[in-house]
Design a protein around this motif. Structure first.
Motif, PDB file in Angstrom:
ATOM      1  N   GLU A  61       0.961  -1.140   0.212  1.00  0.00           N
ATOM      2  CA  GLU A  61       0.281   0.113  -0.114  1.00  0.00           C
ATOM      3  C   GLU A  61       0.643   1.242  -0.021  1.00  0.00           C
ATOM      4  O   GLU A  61       0.281   2.413   0.195  1.00  0.00           O
ATOM      5  CB  GLU A  61      -0.959  -0.068   1.210  1.00  0.00           C
ATOM      6  N   GLU A  62       2.074   1.067  -0.103  1.00  0.00           N
ATOM      7  CA  GLU A  62       3.056   2.378  -0.092  1.00  0.00           C
ATOM      8  C   GLU A  62       3.997   2.437  -1.475  1.00  0.00           C
ATOM      9  O   GLU A  62       3.678   1.823  -2.282  1.00  0.00           O
ATOM     10  CB  GLU A  62       3.775   2.139   1.144  1.00  0.00           C
ATOM     11  N   GLN A  68       6.642  -0.638   3.701  1.00  0.00           N
ATOM     12  CA  GLN A  68       6.227  -1.789   3.104  1.00  0.00           C
ATOM     13  C   GLN A  68       7.034  -2.536   1.786  1.00  0.00           C
ATOM     14  O   GLN A  68       7.076  -3.543   1.613  1.00  0.00           O
ATOM     15  CB  GLN A  68       4.622  -1.639   2.829  1.00  0.00           C
ATOM     16  N   ASN A 100      -6.140   0.565  -2.602  1.00  0.00           N
ATOM     17  CA  ASN A 100      -5.862  -0.501  -1.497  1.00  0.00           C
ATOM     18  C   ASN A 100      -7.107  -1.434  -1.284  1.00  0.00           C
ATOM     19  O   ASN A 100      -6.927  -2.450  -0.962  1.00  0.00           O
ATOM     20  CB  ASN A 100      -5.792   0.278  -0.248  1.00  0.00           C
ATOM     21  N   PHE A 121      -7.876  -0.165   5.784  1.00  0.00           N
ATOM     22  CA  PHE A 121      -8.827  -0.350   4.394  1.00  0.00           C
ATOM     23  C   PHE A 121      -9.343  -1.890   4.530  1.00  0.00           C
ATOM     24  O   PHE A 121     -10.393  -2.054   3.720  1.00  0.00           O
ATOM     25  CB  PHE A 121      -7.826  -0.641   3.212  1.00  0.00           C
ATOM     26  N   ARG A 199      -8.120  13.714   7.680  1.00  0.00           N
ATOM     27  CA  ARG A 199      -8.224  12.789   6.680  1.00  0.00           C
ATOM     28  C   ARG A 199      -8.026  11.491   7.655  1.00  0.00           C
ATOM     29  O   ARG A 199      -6.982  11.461   8.530  1.00  0.00           O
ATOM     30  CB  ARG A 199      -6.976  12.881   5.780  1.00  0.00           C
ATOM     31  N   MET A 201      -8.207   7.014   6.973  1.00  0.00           N
ATOM     32  CA  MET A 201      -8.381   5.885   6.178  1.00  0.00           C
ATOM     33  C   MET A 201      -9.962   5.426   6.271  1.00  0.00           C
ATOM     34  O   MET A 201     -10.521   5.827   7.227  1.00  0.00           O
ATOM     35  CB  MET A 201      -7.544   4.649   6.481  1.00  0.00           C
ATOM     36  N   SER A 222      -5.152   6.704   0.145  1.00  0.00           N
ATOM     37  CA  SER A 222      -3.870   7.437   0.435  1.00  0.00           C
ATOM     38  C   SER A 222      -3.498   8.459  -0.800  1.00  0.00           C
ATOM     39  O   SER A 222      -2.700   9.336  -0.698  1.00  0.00           O
ATOM     40  CB  SER A 222      -2.778   6.400   0.588  1.00  0.00           C
ATOM     41  N   ILE A 225      -4.153  12.376  -0.251  1.00  0.00           N
ATOM     42  CA  ILE A 225      -3.868  13.107   0.824  1.00  0.00           C
ATOM     43  C   ILE A 225      -3.183  14.401   0.583  1.00  0.00           C
ATOM     44  O   ILE A 225      -3.953  15.479   0.898  1.00  0.00           O
ATOM     45  CB  ILE A 225      -3.099  12.323   1.646  1.00  0.00           C
ATOM     46  N   ASN A 239      -0.106   9.959  10.351  1.00  0.00           N
ATOM     47  CA  ASN A 239       0.521   8.641   9.800  1.00  0.00           C
ATOM     48  C   ASN A 239       1.801   8.534  10.382  1.00  0.00           C
ATOM     49  O   ASN A 239       2.162   9.464  11.235  1.00  0.00           O
ATOM     50  CB  ASN A 239       0.898   8.870   8.147  1.00  0.00           C
ATOM     51  N   PRO A 240       2.469   7.214  10.172  1.00  0.00           N
ATOM     52  CA  PRO A 240       3.922   7.296  10.868  1.00  0.00           C
ATOM     53  C   PRO A 240       4.921   8.342  10.127  1.00  0.00           C
ATOM     54  O   PRO A 240       4.703   8.943   8.888  1.00  0.00           O
ATOM     55  CB  PRO A 240       4.240   5.708  10.438  1.00  0.00           C
ATOM     56  N   PHE A 242       7.923   8.167   8.864  1.00  0.00           N
ATOM     57  CA  PHE A 242       8.447   7.803   7.371  1.00  0.00           C
ATOM     58  C   PHE A 242       7.531   8.056   6.292  1.00  0.00           C
ATOM     59  O   PHE A 242       7.806   8.762   5.335  1.00  0.00           O
ATOM     60  CB  PHE A 242       8.878   6.299   7.323  1.00  0.00           C
ATOM     61  N   TYR A 243       6.237   8.131   6.530  1.00  0.00           N
ATOM     62  CA  TYR A 243       4.945   8.310   5.523  1.00  0.00           C
ATOM     63  C   TYR A 243       4.747   9.604   5.250  1.00  0.00           C
ATOM     64  O   TYR A 243       4.935  10.038   4.031  1.00  0.00           O
ATOM     65  CB  TYR A 243       3.871   7.341   5.893  1.00  0.00           C
ATOM     66  N   TYR A 264       0.859   2.292  13.771  1.00  0.00           N
ATOM     67  CA  TYR A 264       0.269   1.930  12.531  1.00  0.00           C
ATOM     68  C   TYR A 264       0.647   0.345  12.393  1.00  0.00           C
ATOM     69  O   TYR A 264       1.774  -0.128  12.291  1.00  0.00           O
ATOM     70  CB  TYR A 264       0.966   2.664  11.247  1.00  0.00           C
TER      71      TYR A 264
HETATM   72  O1  6CS Z   1      -2.265   6.601   5.358  1.00  0.00           O
HETATM   73  C1  6CS Z   1      -2.530   5.749   4.500  1.00  0.00           C
HETATM   74  O2  6CS Z   1      -3.404   5.610   3.643  1.00  0.00           O
HETATM   75  C2  6CS Z   1      -1.164   5.176   4.294  1.00  0.00           C
HETATM   76  N1  6CS Z   1      -0.442   4.982   5.453  1.00  0.00           N
HETATM   77  C3  6CS Z   1       0.398   3.954   5.538  1.00  0.00           C
HETATM   78  C4  6CS Z   1       1.676   4.115   6.439  1.00  0.00           C
HETATM   79  N2  6CS Z   1       0.718   2.919   4.819  1.00  0.00           N
HETATM   80  C5  6CS Z   1      -0.425   2.713   3.726  1.00  0.00           C
HETATM   81  C6  6CS Z   1      -1.525   3.425   3.819  1.00  0.00           C
HETATM   82  O3  6CS Z   1      -2.278   3.524   2.540  1.00  0.00           O
END
Ligand code: 6CS
Length: 368
Positions: A61-62, A68, A100, A121, A199, A201, A222, A225, A239-240, A242-243, A264
């Motif tokens: 998903e990334e 991931q 996703n 998701f 926002r 998921m 995602s 965003i 989000n984490p 790194f993301y 997460y």
């Molecule tokens: O926020 C999201 O939608 C995305 N965030 C992460 C950390 N992984 C995939 C996800 O789609």
């Protein structure tokens, strides 16, 4: 009568012929050895020949280089090596095989063999998976969370059964780090959160949790965003680290809050029919490699989070640390999300009550 010389020649020939037969035997042995090797080789070759030639579509998903993606490519590297190439893997990043939700559906139908799929998701397909999306449920101690995600009877028992009911075999539940908030305003109290278009998921329990915390949750996939933050369609997101950094959210947000309101979590899983159709040897190999990658992933994530924080510190965004009192205020507001979760099913009630106990026991052992 042979003269002496003739006798010597005869004896020499006799000894030589014996030696040749013995060597030939050895060579046979060697051959046998070679055969053995050959057998071994041919054994391997046989295994290779009769071994299942399998190509796995592995979707996540990334984006390229995200946690991931690193995880999926480590799996590819190890499984191709350990199977002598009998198993090959094609890794697909977010969006390449649809949204996703599309990936989850393809995992269920078997169009995709393996995927990393998150409760944000899967929550409306497998309602019980939303346990991993409840704010402030897991520990502030990542070691506790790693232990619980590796060993939990709640997750690998009744929750795994719920995935199996939907045609998915979950291998490992794992975490990608603490969640942070970003927003175009500072958020440290529930008053600050009031009416914020946050926002989320697209899963009902996350949406409910943000309503409980006073926000105005806006579920999107995602890929939308960044643009929605840029155009003020939303005010913030979670989000984490790194993301946040790899998605460049710091370019379109003014504040980054170290809220640790959640970890997460996600799942590495296979299509059940595909996986159960494999030889026992290949099933065991896939499970072994997933475990190896899973254990490897924790250090990898720590490195990625560290790199992201160093990078973000050089950007024009204010980093705000919430105090434990400030976090407690949000936790209290979100507690009803647990009651909501229990209403999903009898299994949900069992899962959350068991998991809460497992987290408590792990904190008693490892500290909070
Ligand atoms: O926020 C999201 O939608 C995305 N965030 C992460 C950390 N992984 C995939 C996800 O789609």
């Amino acid at each position: 009568m042979f003269n002496k010389k003739g006798l010597y020649v005869f004896m020499l020939m006799f000894v030589l012929s014996i030696a040749l037969i013995a060597c030939g035997g050895d060579s046979d042995d060697a051959g046998n050895g070679a055969d053995t090797d050959a057998e071994t080789d041919s054994g391997n070759d046989d295994a290779a020949a009769s071994g299942e030639q399998i190509n796995l579509k592995f979707a996540h998903e990334e984006g390229q280089g995200d946690v991931q993606d690193l995880y999926a490519n480590k799996f590819k590297e190890l499984i191709e090596e350990k199977s002598d190439g009998n198993i090959t893997v094609d890794v697909y990043t977010a969006g390449q095989l649809g949204s996703n939700m599309d990936v989850l559906q393809s995992l269920q139908t078997g169009a995709i063999e393996i995927a990393i799929t998150s409760p944000g998701f899967s929550g409306d397909v497998i309602p019980e998976s939303q346990i991993m999306a409840i704010p402030f449920l897991f520990s502030d101690n990542l070691e506790v969370n790693k232990k619980v995600l590796n060993e939990s009877e709640a997750l690998y028992g009744p929750l795994a059964d719920k995935y199996e009911e939907k045609g998915i075999t979950p291998f490992k539940f794992w975490l990608e780090g603490f969640m942070w908030w970003t927003a175009n305003k500072e958020i440290t109290t529930p008053d600050d959160m009031k009416g914020v278009k946050m926002r989320t998921m697209p899963t009902s329990l996350i949406i409910k949790s943000y309503e409980l915390m006073g926000a105005n949750p806006t579920p999107t996939d995602s890929g939308e965003i960044y643009t929605m933050l840029q155009t003020k369609g939303i005010d913030g997101q979670e989000n984490p680290l790194f993301y946040v950094y790899s998605s460049n959210f710091h370019e379109v947000q003014d504040y980054l809050m170290d809220s640790k309101h959640h970890i997460y979590t996600t799942v590495t899983a296979a299509n059940q029919d595909f996986f159960e159709g494999l030889s026992q040897e290949n099933q065991d190999l896939i499970r072994e490699v997933v475990k190896e990658v899973n254990d490897w992933s924790f250090d990898m994530q720590d490195e990625e989070a560290e790199k992201a924080l160093e990078g973000i510190k050089t950007e024009d965004i204010e980093i705000v640390e919430l105090t434990s009192e400030q976090r407690q205020a949000f936790k209290e507001l979100s507690l009803d999300a647990r009651e909501e979760y229990k209403k999903e099913s009898d299994a949900a009630k069992e899962i959350i009550e068991t998991l809460e106990k497992e987290i408590e026991e792990a904190e008693a052992e490892l500290g909070e």
